[in-house]
Motif scaffolding. Sequence first.
Motif, PDB file in Angstrom:
ATOM      1  N   VAL A   1      28.798  -6.779 -13.513  1.00 48.58           N
ATOM      2  CA  VAL A   1      27.375  -6.605 -13.241  1.00 48.58           C
ATOM      3  C   VAL A   1      27.208  -5.480 -12.229  1.00 48.58           C
ATOM      4  O   VAL A   1      27.796  -5.521 -11.142  1.00 48.58           O
ATOM      5  CB  VAL A   1      26.754  -7.903 -12.677  1.00 48.58           C
ATOM      6  N   PHE A   2      26.421  -4.476 -12.579  1.00 50.17           N
ATOM      7  CA  PHE A   2      26.183  -3.364 -11.670  1.00 50.17           C
ATOM      8  C   PHE A   2      25.270  -3.809 -10.535  1.00 50.17           C
ATOM      9  O   PHE A   2      24.233  -4.441 -10.772  1.00 50.17           O
ATOM     10  CB  PHE A   2      25.572  -2.178 -12.419  1.00 50.17           C
ATOM     11  N   LYS A   3      25.637  -3.479  -9.314  1.00 50.58           N
ATOM     12  CA  LYS A   3      24.865  -3.908  -8.144  1.00 50.58           C
ATOM     13  C   LYS A   3      23.428  -3.395  -8.180  1.00 50.58           C
ATOM     14  O   LYS A   3      22.523  -4.083  -7.721  1.00 50.58           O
ATOM     15  CB  LYS A   3      25.544  -3.445  -6.853  1.00 50.58           C
ATOM     16  N   HIS A   4      23.217  -2.206  -8.730  1.00 49.59           N
ATOM     17  CA  HIS A   4      21.846  -1.675  -8.743  1.00 49.59           C
ATOM     18  C   HIS A   4      20.916  -2.514  -9.627  1.00 49.59           C
ATOM     19  O   HIS A   4      19.702  -2.408  -9.502  1.00 49.59           O
ATOM     20  CB  HIS A   4      21.820  -0.198  -9.170  1.00 49.59           C
ATOM     21  N   ALA A   5      21.486  -3.372 -10.484  1.00 54.49           N
ATOM     22  CA  ALA A   5      20.680  -4.233 -11.347  1.00 54.49           C
ATOM     23  C   ALA A   5      20.414  -5.599 -10.714  1.00 54.49           C
ATOM     24  O   ALA A   5      19.658  -6.392 -11.258  1.00 54.49           O
ATOM     25  CB  ALA A   5      21.383  -4.427 -12.688  1.00 54.49           C
ATOM     26  N   ILE A   6      21.024  -5.866  -9.550  1.00 49.72           N
ATOM     27  CA  ILE A   6      20.898  -7.175  -8.903  1.00 49.72           C
ATOM     28  C   ILE A   6      19.746  -7.177  -7.912  1.00 49.72           C
ATOM     29  O   ILE A   6      19.618  -6.282  -7.093  1.00 49.72           O
ATOM     30  CB  ILE A   6      22.209  -7.560  -8.187  1.00 49.72           C
ATOM     31  N   SER A   7      18.934  -8.213  -8.022  1.00 48.83           N
ATOM     32  CA  SER A   7      17.849  -8.428  -7.069  1.00 48.83           C
ATOM     33  C   SER A   7      18.296  -9.372  -5.959  1.00 48.83           C
ATOM     34  O   SER A   7      18.119  -9.094  -4.779  1.00 48.83           O
ATOM     35  CB  SER A   7      16.656  -9.018  -7.819  1.00 48.83           C
TER      36      SER A   7
END
Length: 97
Positions: free
Chosen positions: A59-65
């Motif tokens: 999971v890419f960190k920029h996609a994590i809220s």
Amino acid sequence: MTSEHDPAPSVQDEFLQTLIREKTTVNVFLVNGIRLSGQLTAFDQFVVLLESGTGVQLVFKHAISTVLPVIGGERAREPTKMPVSGDKPNHARGRVR
């Protein structure tokens, strides 16, 4: 005092390392509202590895809220394929005068 060559660990790194070390089940909410559940197994500057019953996800960190640890005996629910909040906000509420 830390120098440029010996930076202190970031809050994010400490948080993620603790979750991995303690094998904590987490809910990972993506910016598009999807919730993923499992245990973090590794991370770097750009991604986290999330292991669940269906396998390992990168999971890419920029996609994590949000990363939310599951507390106590509460079991993580199955990951959703739709946004958690599927309803559109109701902006047509009555005004208070």
